[in-house]
Design a protein around this motif. Structure first.
Motif, PDB file in Angstrom:
ATOM      1  N   SER A 181      95.741  69.006  84.033  1.00 25.03           N
ATOM      2  CA  SER A 181      96.822  69.807  83.476  1.00 25.03           C
ATOM      3  C   SER A 181      96.572  71.290  83.735  1.00 25.03           C
ATOM      4  O   SER A 181      95.937  71.663  84.718  1.00 25.03           O
ATOM      5  CB  SER A 181      96.956  69.525  81.970  1.00 25.03           C
ATOM      6  OG  SER A 181      95.734  69.783  81.302  1.00 25.03           O
ATOM      7  N   GLY A 182      97.071  72.137  82.833  1.00 25.60           N
ATOM      8  CA  GLY A 182      97.032  73.573  83.002  1.00 25.60           C
ATOM      9  C   GLY A 182      95.706  74.196  83.370  1.00 25.60           C
ATOM     10  O   GLY A 182      95.666  75.124  84.191  1.00 25.60           O
ATOM     11  N   PRO A 183      94.582  73.756  82.797  1.00 27.05           N
ATOM     12  CA  PRO A 183      93.298  74.384  83.134  1.00 27.05           C
ATOM     13  C   PRO A 183      92.990  74.411  84.629  1.00 27.05           C
ATOM     14  O   PRO A 183      92.296  75.308  85.106  1.00 27.05           O
ATOM     15  CB  PRO A 183      92.287  73.512  82.374  1.00 27.05           C
ATOM     16  CG  PRO A 183      93.043  73.052  81.174  1.00 27.05           C
ATOM     17  CD  PRO A 183      94.450  72.802  81.671  1.00 27.05           C
ATOM     18  N   LEU A 184      93.519  73.453  85.375  1.00 27.15           N
ATOM     19  CA  LEU A 184      93.277  73.405  86.814  1.00 27.15           C
ATOM     20  C   LEU A 184      93.862  74.619  87.524  1.00 27.15           C
ATOM     21  O   LEU A 184      93.404  74.993  88.612  1.00 27.15           O
ATOM     22  CB  LEU A 184      93.892  72.125  87.386  1.00 27.15           C
ATOM     23  CG  LEU A 184      93.578  71.758  88.833  1.00 27.15           C
ATOM     24  CD1 LEU A 184      92.122  71.343  88.976  1.00 27.15           C
ATOM     25  CD2 LEU A 184      94.496  70.639  89.302  1.00 27.15           C
ATOM     26  N   THR A 185      94.856  75.247  86.933  1.00 31.01           N
ATOM     27  CA  THR A 185      95.552  76.354  87.597  1.00 31.01           C
ATOM     28  C   THR A 185      94.835  77.687  87.455  1.00 31.01           C
ATOM     29  O   THR A 185      95.275  78.683  88.045  1.00 31.01           O
ATOM     30  CB  THR A 185      96.989  76.498  87.045  1.00 31.01           C
ATOM     31  OG1 THR A 185      96.934  76.893  85.661  1.00 31.01           O
ATOM     32  CG2 THR A 185      97.755  75.197  87.176  1.00 31.01           C
ATOM     33  N   TYR A 186      93.758  77.724  86.698  1.00 32.41           N
ATOM     34  CA  TYR A 186      93.027  78.978  86.509  1.00 32.41           C
ATOM     35  C   TYR A 186      91.968  79.133  87.600  1.00 32.41           C
ATOM     36  O   TYR A 186      91.132  78.237  87.791  1.00 32.41           O
ATOM     37  CB  TYR A 186      92.363  79.016  85.131  1.00 32.41           C
ATOM     38  CG  TYR A 186      93.357  79.197  84.007  1.00 32.41           C
ATOM     39  CD1 TYR A 186      93.571  80.451  83.447  1.00 32.41           C
ATOM     40  CD2 TYR A 186      94.096  78.125  83.517  1.00 32.41           C
ATOM     41  CE1 TYR A 186      94.492  80.636  82.422  1.00 32.41           C
ATOM     42  CE2 TYR A 186      95.028  78.290  82.500  1.00 32.41           C
ATOM     43  CZ  TYR A 186      95.213  79.551  81.954  1.00 32.41           C
ATOM     44  OH  TYR A 186      96.133  79.715  80.938  1.00 32.41           O
ATOM     45  N   PRO A 187      91.980  80.241  88.333  1.00 31.13           N
ATOM     46  CA  PRO A 187      91.027  80.422  89.441  1.00 31.13           C
ATOM     47  C   PRO A 187      89.571  80.268  89.026  1.00 31.13           C
ATOM     48  O   PRO A 187      88.738  79.869  89.842  1.00 31.13           O
ATOM     49  CB  PRO A 187      91.329  81.848  89.925  1.00 31.13           C
ATOM     50  CG  PRO A 187      92.760  82.073  89.558  1.00 31.13           C
ATOM     51  CD  PRO A 187      92.948  81.346  88.261  1.00 31.13           C
ATOM     52  N   ARG A 188      89.248  80.579  87.780  1.00 30.13           N
ATOM     53  CA  ARG A 188      87.850  80.477  87.336  1.00 30.13           C
ATOM     54  C   ARG A 188      87.403  79.033  87.100  1.00 30.13           C
ATOM     55  O   ARG A 188      86.208  78.787  86.913  1.00 30.13           O
ATOM     56  CB  ARG A 188      87.651  81.285  86.053  1.00 30.13           C
ATOM     57  CG  ARG A 188      87.741  82.800  86.263  1.00 30.13           C
ATOM     58  CD  ARG A 188      87.386  83.543  84.998  1.00 30.13           C
ATOM     59  NE  ARG A 188      87.411  84.987  85.191  1.00 30.13           N
ATOM     60  CZ  ARG A 188      87.132  85.876  84.237  1.00 30.13           C
ATOM     61  NH1 ARG A 188      86.809  85.445  83.014  1.00 30.13           N
ATOM     62  NH2 ARG A 188      87.174  87.166  84.485  1.00 30.13           N
ATOM     63  N   ALA A 189      88.333  78.097  87.110  1.00 32.07           N
ATOM     64  CA  ALA A 189      87.976  76.689  86.892  1.00 32.07           C
ATOM     65  C   ALA A 189      87.441  76.095  88.192  1.00 32.07           C
ATOM     66  O   ALA A 189      87.983  75.126  88.735  1.00 32.07           O
ATOM     67  CB  ALA A 189      89.188  75.914  86.387  1.00 32.07           C
ATOM     68  N   THR A 190      86.363  76.663  88.678  1.00 30.42           N
ATOM     69  CA  THR A 190      85.870  76.315  90.014  1.00 30.42           C
ATOM     70  C   THR A 190      85.414  74.867  90.111  1.00 30.42           C
ATOM     71  O   THR A 190      85.645  74.217  91.137  1.00 30.42           O
ATOM     72  CB  THR A 190      84.728  77.259  90.415  1.00 30.42           C
ATOM     73  OG1 THR A 190      83.722  77.250  89.389  1.00 30.42           O
ATOM     74  CG2 THR A 190      85.240  78.685  90.591  1.00 30.42           C
ATOM     75  N   ARG A 191      84.769  74.346  89.070  1.00 29.20           N
ATOM     76  CA  ARG A 191      84.298  72.958  89.141  1.00 29.20           C
ATOM     77  C   ARG A 191      85.462  71.987  89.203  1.00 29.20           C
ATOM     78  O   ARG A 191      85.464  71.048  90.010  1.00 29.20           O
ATOM     79  CB  ARG A 191      83.398  72.640  87.946  1.00 29.20           C
ATOM     80  CG  ARG A 191      82.764  71.248  88.029  1.00 29.20           C
ATOM     81  CD  ARG A 191      81.709  71.012  86.980  1.00 29.20           C
ATOM     82  NE  ARG A 191      82.262  70.886  85.646  1.00 29.20           N
ATOM     83  CZ  ARG A 191      81.553  70.537  84.577  1.00 29.20           C
ATOM     84  NH1 ARG A 191      80.251  70.317  84.695  1.00 29.20           N
ATOM     85  NH2 ARG A 191      82.119  70.441  83.391  1.00 29.20           N
ATOM     86  N   LEU A 192      86.465  72.223  88.348  1.00 26.94           N
ATOM     87  CA  LEU A 192      87.645  71.352  88.357  1.00 26.94           C
ATOM     88  C   LEU A 192      88.378  71.430  89.692  1.00 26.94           C
ATOM     89  O   LEU A 192      88.797  70.420  90.248  1.00 26.94           O
ATOM     90  CB  LEU A 192      88.610  71.778  87.247  1.00 26.94           C
ATOM     91  CG  LEU A 192      88.510  71.126  85.877  1.00 26.94           C
ATOM     92  CD1 LEU A 192      89.669  71.589  85.016  1.00 26.94           C
ATOM     93  CD2 LEU A 192      88.492  69.610  85.980  1.00 26.94           C
ATOM     94  N   ARG A 193      88.529  72.630  90.191  1.00 30.19           N
ATOM     95  CA  ARG A 193      89.285  72.827  91.424  1.00 30.19           C
ATOM     96  C   ARG A 193      88.555  72.228  92.620  1.00 30.19           C
ATOM     97  O   ARG A 193      89.182  71.775  93.580  1.00 30.19           O
ATOM     98  CB  ARG A 193      89.571  74.323  91.614  1.00 30.19           C
ATOM     99  CG  ARG A 193      90.550  74.848  90.574  1.00 30.19           C
ATOM    100  CD  ARG A 193      90.538  76.371  90.490  1.00 30.19           C
ATOM    101  NE  ARG A 193      91.188  77.006  91.622  1.00 30.19           N
ATOM    102  CZ  ARG A 193      92.471  77.313  91.692  1.00 30.19           C
ATOM    103  NH1 ARG A 193      93.289  77.021  90.677  1.00 30.19           N
ATOM    104  NH2 ARG A 193      92.977  77.906  92.759  1.00 30.19           N
ATOM    105  N   SER A 194      87.241  72.215  92.566  1.00 32.69           N
ATOM    106  CA  SER A 194      86.466  71.551  93.616  1.00 32.69           C
ATOM    107  C   SER A 194      86.588  70.041  93.497  1.00 32.69           C
ATOM    108  O   SER A 194      86.739  69.334  94.503  1.00 32.69           O
ATOM    109  CB  SER A 194      85.000  71.975  93.529  1.00 32.69           C
ATOM    110  OG  SER A 194      84.215  71.280  94.453  1.00 32.69           O
ATOM    111  N   LEU A 195      86.550  69.536  92.260  1.00 29.58           N
ATOM    112  CA  LEU A 195      86.621  68.102  92.036  1.00 29.58           C
ATOM    113  C   LEU A 195      87.940  67.515  92.534  1.00 29.58           C
ATOM    114  O   LEU A 195      87.950  66.464  93.185  1.00 29.58           O
ATOM    115  CB  LEU A 195      86.447  67.800  90.548  1.00 29.58           C
ATOM    116  CG  LEU A 195      86.670  66.354  90.107  1.00 29.58           C
ATOM    117  CD1 LEU A 195      85.633  65.435  90.750  1.00 29.58           C
ATOM    118  CD2 LEU A 195      86.617  66.235  88.588  1.00 29.58           C
TER     119      LEU A 195
END
Length: 257
Positions: free
Chosen positions: A175-189
Motif C-alpha cells: 500500500s501507501g508506504p511503498l510510495t515513499y522514496p525512503r522505503a528502500t527495503r520495500l521498494r527493492s523487495l
C-alpha cells in the motif's frame, strides 16, 4: 483506464461517514471496481456489513484486529464462528499480531490469532493478517496450521520473511508506504517478488501515499500504488493490474473485475 481490486480497505470506517457515496464514486471513476473490507472489532461488524451490502463490489471480512485488543472478549470468537456461517464472508480478519503498539499483551494477541487460524481451517477461508514488528511470530503461528491460506497486508518485512510466507501459501499486499522514496527495503523487495505472490491495497483511510501525506487515504488512490509498483518493476501497469487482480480473485473467491 485499468480495473483494479483494493485487496484491503476499511471503507466502513467512520472517517468516511460524511462523504462515503462520493468516495465510492471517486474510486469507481479511478477504476477501483472492488474492495475487500477488513474488520477490526465485533462491535463494528454490523456497520461493515451494512456498507458492504449498500455498495456493489464491496466484499466483507470479519475478525478481531490486535490493535483493538481491549475491546475483544473470548466469546467474540464464538460469535465470529456464527457470523462466518451466516454471513459467508470472503475472508477472516483482520487478525494477527502487533508488537509495535505499547501495552498490547503478546500472549493474548496470540490466543486470538490462533483462534482465527483455527476458524480459517475449519471454514476453508483465507485470513487477512496484520503483522507489525511481528512477522517472524506470525510465520510461526501460521506454520502450525498447514493448508491455511491468506495474506499479510501492508507487508513491511524482509525478503527472507517474504519468501517464507510465500512458501506457506500466504500472499503479500502493498500500500501507501511503498510510495515513499525512503522505503528502500520495500521498494527493492517489490522488484523481485513473483507476480503470483502479491496484491495491491490502500488500507484506507490509513497509510496515505507520499503524494497525499497528511490526508485521509481512500480507495481512489489505488492507481497510484499500481503506478509505483509498475515503475519499480519496469513493467507495464496493465500486466501488474491483471496479475494482482487475479491473485485477489483466487484468494478471496470473488469475481474478476
Amino acid at each position: 483506464m485499468l480495473a483494479l481490486i483494493d485487496s484491503h480497505s476499511h471503507f466502513d470506517d467512520a472517517r468516511f461517514d460524511a462523504d462515503r457515496d462520493a468516495a465510492y464514486q471517486r474510486a469507481h471513476t479511478a477504476g477501483v471496481k472492488a474492495q475487500v473490507l477488513a474488520a477490526v472489532s465485533a462491535r463494528l461488524w454490523p456497520q461493515l456489513k451494512t456498507v458492504a451490502v449498500r455498495y456493489p463490489g464491496l466484499y466483507p471480512s470479519y475478525g478481531l484486529h490486535p490493535a483493538w485488543l481491549a475491546e475483544h472478549r473470548h466469546e467474540h470468537l464464538d460469535v465470529l464462528a456464527d457470523w462466518l456461517i451466516r454471513e459467508r464472508p470472503v475472508a477472516i480478519g483482520e487478525c494477527g499480531l502487533d508488537y509495535y503498539l505499547p501495552n498490547l499483551d503478546h500472549n493474548q494477541q496470540a490466543e486470538y490469532f490462533t483462534g482465527h487460524l483455527h476458524l480459517a481451517r475449519r471454514h476453508n477461508l483465507p485470513v487477512i493478517i496484520h503483522a507489525r514488528h511481528a512477522v517472524d511470530d506470525v510465520i510461526k503461528q501460521v506454520r502450525r496450521y498447514p493448508g491455511v491460506r491468506g495474506v499479510v497486508h501492508s507487508f513491511s518485512g524482509s525478503a527472507d520473511q517474504a519468501r517464507r510466507l510465500l512458501d506457506l501459501g500466504v500472499l503479500l499486499s502493498f500500500s501507501g508506504p511503498l510510495t515513499y522514496p525512503r522505503a528502500t527495503r520495500l521498494r527493492s523487495l517489490i522488484q523481485t517478488l513473483p507476480l503470483d505472490g502479491f496484491m495491491l491495497e490502500t488500507d484506507s483511510p490509513d497509510q496515505p501515499l507520499s503524494s497525499h501525506r497528511g490526508e485521509r487515504n481512500e480507495p481512489a488512490y489505488l492507481p497510484e500504488v499500481l503506478a509505483c509498483v509498475a515503475e519499480l518493476r519496469g513493467a507495464d501497469p496493465a500486466e501488474i493490474a491483471a496479475a494482482t487482480n487475479a491473485n485477489a480473485c483466487r484468494l478471496f473467491g470473488i469475481p474478476d473485475v
